[in-house]
Design a protein around this motif. Sequence first.
Motif, PDB file in Angstrom:
ATOM      1  N   GLY A  18       3.216   5.473  -5.333  1.00 59.09           N
ATOM      2  CA  GLY A  18       3.183   5.136  -3.914  1.00 59.09           C
ATOM      3  C   GLY A  18       4.526   4.934  -3.249  1.00 59.09           C
ATOM      4  N   ARG A  19       5.625   5.232  -3.933  1.00 58.48           N
ATOM      5  CA  ARG A  19       6.939   5.091  -3.299  1.00 58.48           C
ATOM      6  C   ARG A  19       7.190   6.261  -2.357  1.00 58.48           C
ATOM      7  NH1 ARG A  19      11.073   5.167  -7.410  1.00 58.48           N
ATOM      8  NH2 ARG A  19       9.529   6.272  -8.614  1.00 58.48           N
ATOM      9  N   THR A  20       7.959   5.992  -1.297  1.00 55.62           N
ATOM     10  CA  THR A  20       8.335   7.015  -0.322  1.00 55.62           C
ATOM     11  C   THR A  20       9.852   7.164  -0.376  1.00 55.62           C
ATOM     12  OG1 THR A  20       6.488   6.377   1.098  1.00 55.62           O
ATOM     13  CG2 THR A  20       8.232   7.682   2.106  1.00 55.62           C
ATOM     14  N   LEU A  21      10.318   8.356  -0.758  1.00 58.25           N
ATOM     15  CA  LEU A  21      11.738   8.613  -0.929  1.00 58.25           C
ATOM     16  C   LEU A  21      12.159   9.776  -0.048  1.00 58.25           C
ATOM     17  CD1 LEU A  21      11.504   8.530  -4.799  1.00 58.25           C
ATOM     18  CD2 LEU A  21      12.656   6.789  -3.459  1.00 58.25           C
ATOM     19  N   THR A  22      13.326   9.657   0.594  1.00 55.68           N
ATOM     20  CA  THR A  22      13.893  10.771   1.336  1.00 55.68           C
ATOM     21  C   THR A  22      15.286  11.056   0.790  1.00 55.68           C
ATOM     22  OG1 THR A  22      14.899   9.392   3.044  1.00 55.68           O
ATOM     23  CG2 THR A  22      12.670  10.193   3.470  1.00 55.68           C
ATOM     24  N   GLY A  23      15.687  12.305   0.868  1.00 50.62           N
ATOM     25  CA  GLY A  23      17.020  12.689   0.420  1.00 50.62           C
ATOM     26  C   GLY A  23      17.183  14.187   0.499  1.00 50.62           C
ATOM     27  N   THR A  24      18.370  14.646   0.185  1.00 52.48           N
ATOM     28  CA  THR A  24      18.664  16.072   0.180  1.00 52.48           C
ATOM     29  C   THR A  24      18.319  16.637  -1.195  1.00 52.48           C
ATOM     30  OG1 THR A  24      20.458  15.712   1.747  1.00 52.48           O
ATOM     31  CG2 THR A  24      20.458  17.806   0.550  1.00 52.48           C
ATOM     32  N   LEU A  25      17.471  17.648  -1.218  1.00 50.86           N
ATOM     33  CA  LEU A  25      17.048  18.254  -2.488  1.00 50.86           C
ATOM     34  C   LEU A  25      18.193  19.096  -3.052  1.00 50.86           C
ATOM     35  CD1 LEU A  25      14.725  18.689  -4.503  1.00 50.86           C
ATOM     36  CD2 LEU A  25      14.072  20.687  -3.164  1.00 50.86           C
ATOM     37  N   LEU A  26      18.678  18.688  -4.222  1.00 53.13           N
ATOM     38  CA  LEU A  26      19.763  19.422  -4.883  1.00 53.13           C
ATOM     39  C   LEU A  26      19.243  20.447  -5.865  1.00 53.13           C
ATOM     40  CD1 LEU A  26      22.372  16.621  -5.713  1.00 53.13           C
ATOM     41  CD2 LEU A  26      22.376  18.233  -3.813  1.00 53.13           C
ATOM     42  N   TRP A  84      13.014   2.411  11.198  1.00 55.11           N
ATOM     43  CA  TRP A  84      12.111   2.205  10.074  1.00 55.11           C
ATOM     44  C   TRP A  84      11.889   0.739   9.740  1.00 55.11           C
ATOM     45  CZ3 TRP A  84       8.934   5.864   8.816  1.00 55.11           C
ATOM     46  CH2 TRP A  84       9.270   7.178   9.119  1.00 55.11           C
ATOM     47  N   THR A  85      12.761  -0.160  10.217  1.00 49.60           N
ATOM     48  CA  THR A  85      12.556  -1.588   9.953  1.00 49.60           C
ATOM     49  C   THR A  85      11.404  -2.152  10.777  1.00 49.60           C
ATOM     50  OG1 THR A  85      14.197  -2.257  11.598  1.00 49.60           O
ATOM     51  CG2 THR A  85      14.966  -1.952   9.316  1.00 49.60           C
ATOM     52  N   ASN A  86      11.013  -1.468  11.851  1.00 55.98           N
ATOM     53  CA  ASN A  86       9.908  -1.921  12.697  1.00 55.98           C
ATOM     54  C   ASN A  86       8.585  -1.239  12.386  1.00 55.98           C
ATOM     55  OD1 ASN A  86      11.409  -3.793  14.200  1.00 55.98           O
ATOM     56  ND2 ASN A  86      12.200  -2.174  15.518  1.00 55.98           N
ATOM     57  N   VAL A  87       8.584  -0.295  11.446  1.00 53.05           N
ATOM     58  CA  VAL A  87       7.368   0.440  11.103  1.00 53.05           C
ATOM     59  C   VAL A  87       6.517  -0.419  10.171  1.00 53.05           C
ATOM     60  CG1 VAL A  87       6.473   2.478   9.911  1.00 53.05           C
ATOM     61  CG2 VAL A  87       8.462   2.678  11.406  1.00 53.05           C
ATOM     62  N   ARG A  88       5.225  -0.470  10.421  1.00 53.21           N
ATOM     63  CA  ARG A  88       4.276  -1.186   9.575  1.00 53.21           C
ATOM     64  C   ARG A  88       3.206  -0.208   9.125  1.00 53.21           C
ATOM     65  NH1 ARG A  88       5.608  -6.391   8.106  1.00 53.21           N
ATOM     66  NH2 ARG A  88       7.113  -7.138   9.610  1.00 53.21           N
ATOM     67  N   GLY A  89       2.615  -0.430   7.973  1.00 52.37           N
ATOM     68  CA  GLY A  89       1.578   0.478   7.493  1.00 52.37           C
ATOM     69  C   GLY A  89       0.883  -0.060   6.263  1.00 52.37           C
ATOM     70  N   SER A  90      -0.135   0.647   5.861  1.00 55.61           N
ATOM     71  CA  SER A  90      -0.906   0.264   4.677  1.00 55.61           C
ATOM     72  C   SER A  90      -0.218   0.787   3.423  1.00 55.61           C
ATOM     73  CB  SER A  90      -2.317   0.859   4.749  1.00 55.61           C
ATOM     74  OG  SER A  90      -2.979   0.369   5.867  1.00 55.61           O
ATOM     75  N   VAL A  91      -0.493   0.140   2.307  1.00 55.16           N
ATOM     76  CA  VAL A  91       0.023   0.582   1.024  1.00 55.16           C
ATOM     77  C   VAL A  91      -0.633   1.905   0.666  1.00 55.16           C
ATOM     78  CG1 VAL A  91       0.171   0.003  -1.426  1.00 55.16           C
ATOM     79  CG2 VAL A  91       0.422  -1.788   0.296  1.00 55.16           C
ATOM     80  N   ILE A  92       0.155   2.851   0.162  1.00 59.86           N
ATOM     81  CA  ILE A  92      -0.370   4.155  -0.226  1.00 59.86           C
ATOM     82  C   ILE A  92      -0.960   4.059  -1.621  1.00 59.86           C
ATOM     83  CG2 ILE A  92       0.214   6.551  -0.781  1.00 59.86           C
ATOM     84  CD1 ILE A  92       2.447   6.377   1.254  1.00 59.86           C
ATOM     85  N   GLY A  93      -2.171   4.545  -1.768  1.00 60.18           N
ATOM     86  CA  GLY A  93      -2.800   4.683  -3.081  1.00 60.18           C
ATOM     87  C   GLY A  93      -3.003   3.394  -3.820  1.00 60.18           C
ATOM     88  N   GLY A  94      -2.629   3.420  -5.063  1.00 58.98           N
ATOM     89  CA  GLY A  94      -2.906   2.308  -5.958  1.00 58.98           C
ATOM     90  C   GLY A  94      -3.904   2.768  -6.994  1.00 58.98           C
ATOM     91  N   THR A  95      -3.635   2.470  -8.224  1.00 65.32           N
ATOM     92  CA  THR A  95      -4.508   2.909  -9.307  1.00 65.32           C
ATOM     93  C   THR A  95      -5.677   1.943  -9.459  1.00 65.32           C
ATOM     94  OG1 THR A  95      -2.607   3.824 -10.442  1.00 65.32           O
ATOM     95  CG2 THR A  95      -4.605   3.523 -11.745  1.00 65.32           C
ATOM     96  N   LYS A  96      -6.877   2.479  -9.504  1.00 61.43           N
ATOM     97  CA  LYS A  96      -8.070   1.671  -9.722  1.00 61.43           C
ATOM     98  C   LYS A  96      -8.720   2.129 -11.013  1.00 61.43           C
ATOM     99  CE  LYS A  96      -8.937   0.847  -4.864  1.00 61.43           C
ATOM    100  NZ  LYS A  96      -9.852   0.969  -3.752  1.00 61.43           N
ATOM    101  N   HIS A  97      -8.874   1.184 -11.937  1.00 56.22           N
ATOM    102  CA  HIS A  97      -9.512   1.496 -13.210  1.00 56.22           C
ATOM    103  C   HIS A  97     -10.926   0.921 -13.208  1.00 56.22           C
ATOM    104  CE1 HIS A  97      -5.726   2.867 -14.930  1.00 56.22           C
ATOM    105  NE2 HIS A  97      -5.161   1.838 -14.328  1.00 56.22           N
ATOM    106  N   VAL A  98     -11.875   1.736 -13.589  1.00 56.10           N
ATOM    107  CA  VAL A  98     -13.261   1.269 -13.652  1.00 56.10           C
ATOM    108  C   VAL A  98     -13.788   1.300 -15.048  1.00 56.10           C
ATOM    109  CG1 VAL A  98     -14.573   1.350 -11.524  1.00 56.10           C
ATOM    110  CG2 VAL A  98     -13.642   3.425 -12.407  1.00 56.10           C
TER     111      VAL A  98
END
Length: 98
Positions: A18-26, A84-98
């Motif tokens: 669920g991490r969000t990363l930006t950068g230049t693809l090398l 981006w410091t003012n942006v709010r949102g829900s957590v992406i994904g998360g593993t659920k084990h059943v």
Amino acid sequence: MSLNYYISKKVLVITADGRTLTGTLLSCDQLTNLVLSHTIERVIRPADDPETSSEVEHGLYLIRGDNVVVCGLVDEELDASIDWTNVRGSVIGGTKHV
């Protein structure tokens, strides 16, 4: 589609944890291992969290291919216009084990 078209361009990567990363693809390979430069991790907080969202600089960063969920180009003009410091949102994904 090959990611070779994205080489030397700014991309956004969402990882399996669920991490969000930006950068230049090398670099990338056939296993979708990615090398990013000028990497920034965006930590977006939920609306009810009193802490502000943040951006953490990581510099040169390697992401294993089995951890890549999505990789796409960034509209750099639009991206630069967002506080981006003012942006709010829900957590992406998360593993659920059943």
